[in-house]
Write a protein that holds these residues in place. Structure first.
Motif, mmCIF file in Angstrom:
data_model
loop_
_atom_site.group_PDB
_atom_site.id
_atom_site.type_symbol
_atom_site.label_atom_id
_atom_site.label_comp_id
_atom_site.label_asym_id
_atom_site.label_seq_id
_atom_site.Cartn_x
_atom_site.Cartn_y
_atom_site.Cartn_z
ATOM 1 N N ASP A 1 0.127 1.675 5.323
ATOM 2 C CA ASP A 1 1.300 2.167 6.046
ATOM 3 C C ASP A 1 2.593 1.525 5.535
ATOM 4 N N ASP A 2 2.470 0.666 4.512
ATOM 5 C CA ASP A 2 3.653 0.040 3.936
ATOM 6 C C ASP A 2 4.145 0.922 2.796
ATOM 7 N N GLU A 3 5.249 1.624 2.963
ATOM 8 C CA GLU A 3 5.718 2.605 1.999
ATOM 9 C C GLU A 3 6.814 2.052 1.092
ATOM 10 N N LEU A 4 6.726 0.756 0.756
ATOM 11 C CA LEU A 4 7.715 0.171 -0.143
ATOM 12 C C LEU A 4 7.609 0.801 -1.523
ATOM 13 N N GLU A 5 8.750 1.044 -2.157
ATOM 14 C CA GLU A 5 8.804 1.655 -3.477
ATOM 15 C C GLU A 5 9.726 0.842 -4.379
#
Length: 594
Positions: free
Chosen positions: A53-57
């Protein structure tokens, strides 16, 4: 993992603690409220490095960095890159693709991992605050960009072997060397010293940047340290240099310090000074190819081991060369599967003429002794009286030193002696056994060879043979006259074996010379021509019987006379049996001959 928390903590707090610890520690966690036996919350170890659920880009900062890298990979100004095709050259990063990439795809990617380059060091050399909308890459006084300071260094995989490499970028100030590039070059050499991996130099450099010499020319860690490091690496790891352009002055020393140098026909050159400088100093007008081109160095100076047709051929030659070499000193060279010789050994006796002065090509003998297609000759156009080549016998690499009877009867001239000495020295450094095929009237005599230092270069040949501690096998193929048998691994030079073919002869000189030296006056006293010829034939035959291989074997001067058809099998057995030998040299710092 079990963790206890205060009794007044809520279920939500217990769950948050369990989840945070599981993510941080990478393990399952049970959280117990103080005084309770059942866990208040549990959390499993995450199945991915980051929570799903961590959507870091990647951020804009990373995107900007990739833009910077893409720009650096483009090299110097476009006008210089556009000229490469007319010069017959590849752009340096396309050249690296040729060397390290089996797919042949473009090198203009932000990483080089797919083209065999393990990593690159110093990509950002001479870089300062670049931005795609406002390029500010550091420039020279003429406004030319200097990406990577014109030199690419790193580690790569080549034909399944790890190695260090450097490559000049000719689009950046003609591949010239300056402070940051020198620092990168030195670091690469020093790392090779520590980890024992081969070094590949892909040279295309006009030398040091004269207008920027402060900070790199005379410093302790400046360009002079190149050659100190070359000297330290010599015999530690194989150093292979390929030239792609005119390498002048300081740039010309790297090729000659390398163990092996390959030049490209019509493209490569190396010289202590440029034609313009030569004219200024001496008044001589000469073009670059005549001054220091591939053919000149292959045929006259001996500085080029091989000449390639083009860039692809240069790569092919290095791939063949490395198949005979270990990664570093102390390791055995790689072995291959046994391959039958090109032609049957049964033809050897017919190949060797009975008359000592009749020529035959020693390559034809090698084709009946060594594995098919395994002969890899070095310096074929220099000192042609001796053939120096790598080859395999039953898959085992050997260094061949063979007299060549088609070239001045195989007499040893100064260039040939020097070539053989250097080859033996290199084989010994990298644990490559030596095979001597002796068929020589000895060292050449005359005023010209004395001027050309036959004694000085001859002693180096004998010294190299004397000092080599690798296994050595010597074959007296036919004539072994004078000091030729000394240089060619004769009985006094600690070979594991000296064997002869039935055509072999060992003597101070050949029959014709001996008759002239010893019996000329007595024969002159015989007036009758027929009687004189008869007596001359008798003396010649008596002398030949005295130096014949059978006499030498009878006196146990040599170990064995071998039927020619058995020569390959005999050598294979002896090299296998003596694969490991214990030879020591006197306790001293070093000799003074080389």
């Amino acid at each position: 993992m079990k963790v206890r928390i205060g009794a007044d903590a809520s279920d939500e707090e217990a769950s948050a603690i369990a989840g945070a610890l599981a993510r941080h520690l990478g393990t399952a966690v049970e959280v117990y409220a103080d005084g309770e036996d059942a866990p208040a919350a549990t959390a499993e170890a995450p199945t991915t490095q980051y929570p799903l659920d961590d959507e870091l880009e990647p951020t804009e900062r990373e995107a900007a960095l990739r833009e910077e890298i893409r720009d650096i990979l483009e090299g110097g100004p476009k006008k210089y890159r556009d000229r490469l095709a007319d010069q017959g050259k590849l752009f340096v990063r396309d050249r690296l693709n040729l060397w390290f990439d089996s797919t042949g795809e473009s090198a203009s990617e932000e990483t080089d991992t797919e083209n065999g380059i393990r990593f690159e060091d110093g990509k950002f050399a001479h870089f300062d605050g670049w931005h795609p909308d406002s390029p500010e890459v550091e420039e020279d006084d003429e406004g030319n960009r200097l990406p990577a300071d014109g030199l690419i260094t790193g580690a790569a995989t080549f034909e399944g072997r790890d190695l260090h490499f450097m490559a000049n970028d000719f689009t950046v100030k003609a591949g010239s060397m300056a402070r940051h590039g020198v620092e990168k070059f030195l670091r690469m050499q020093q790392r090779a010293l520590k980890n024992g991996k081969p070094v590949l130099y892909l040279m295309d450099s006009s030398g040091g940047r004269i207008d920027q010499q402060t900070g790199f020319f005379a410093n302790r860690e400046g360009i002079g340290k190149y050659y100190y490091n070359h000297s330290m690496l010599s015999g530690r790891v194989p150093q292979i240099c390929v030239l792609y352009g005119p390498c002048i002055a300081g740039a010309a020393y790297t090729p000659v310090f390398a163990d092996f140098t390959i030049m490209v026909e019509g493209m490569s050159a190396m010289a202590i000074a440029s034609p313009r400088m030569v004219e200024m100093v001496t008044g001589e007008e000469i073009d670059m190819q005549d001054l220091g081109g591939a053919r000149m160095h292959a045929e006259e100076s001996g500085s080029a081991d091989l000449v390639a047709r083009d860039e692809a051929h240069a790569r092919q030659l290095v791939a063949q060369l490395m198949s005979y070499l270990p990664d570093k000193a102390g390791e055995k060279p790689p072995q291959s599967e046994t391959v039958p010789p090109k032609y049957s050994p049964d033809g050897i006796d017919e190949l060797i003429p009975e008359a000592p002065n009749r020529p035959y090509d020693v390559h034809d003998l090698l084709d009946r002794v060594v594995d098919a297609e395994s002969v890899f000759e070095l310096k074929p156009d220099y000192g042609k009286e001796i053939v120096t080549a790598f080859a395999r016998i039953d898959g085992r690499p050997v260094g061949v030193v063979a007299n060549q009877p088609t070239q001045r009867s195989g007499a040893i001239f100064p260039d040939a002696a020097e070539k053989a000495a250097e080859f033996i020295w290199t084989c010994d450094a990298y644990e490559i056994p030596l095979l001597y095929l002796c068929d020589t009237p000895g060292f050449m005599a005359g005023s010209q060879v004395e001027k050309d230092a036959i004694l000085e270069k001859g002693k180096k040949f004998i010294y190299a043979t004397s000092s080599a501690t690798v296994p050595k096998q010597t074959v007296v193929v036919r004539k072994a006259y004078g000091a030729g048998i000394y240089a060619m691994g004769g009985p006094a030079y600690d070979p594991e074996s000296v064997i002869a073919l039935p055509s072999g002869e060992i003597g101070i000189m050949g029959p014709e010379a001996a008759i002239n030296a010893v019996y000329a006056n007595k024969l002159a006293e015989i007036d009758d021509p027929e009687e004189r010829k008869q007596r001359e034939d008798e003396l010649r035959e008596e002398y030949r019987e005295d130096i014949d291989a059978h006499r030498m074997a009878s006196e146990v001067v040599i170990d064995e006379i071998v039927p020619p058809s058995d020569l390959r099998a005999e050598l294979a057995g002896r090299f296998a049996f003596y694969a490991d030998v214990d030879k020591s040299l006197p306790d001293k710092k070093h000799g003074t001959v080389i």
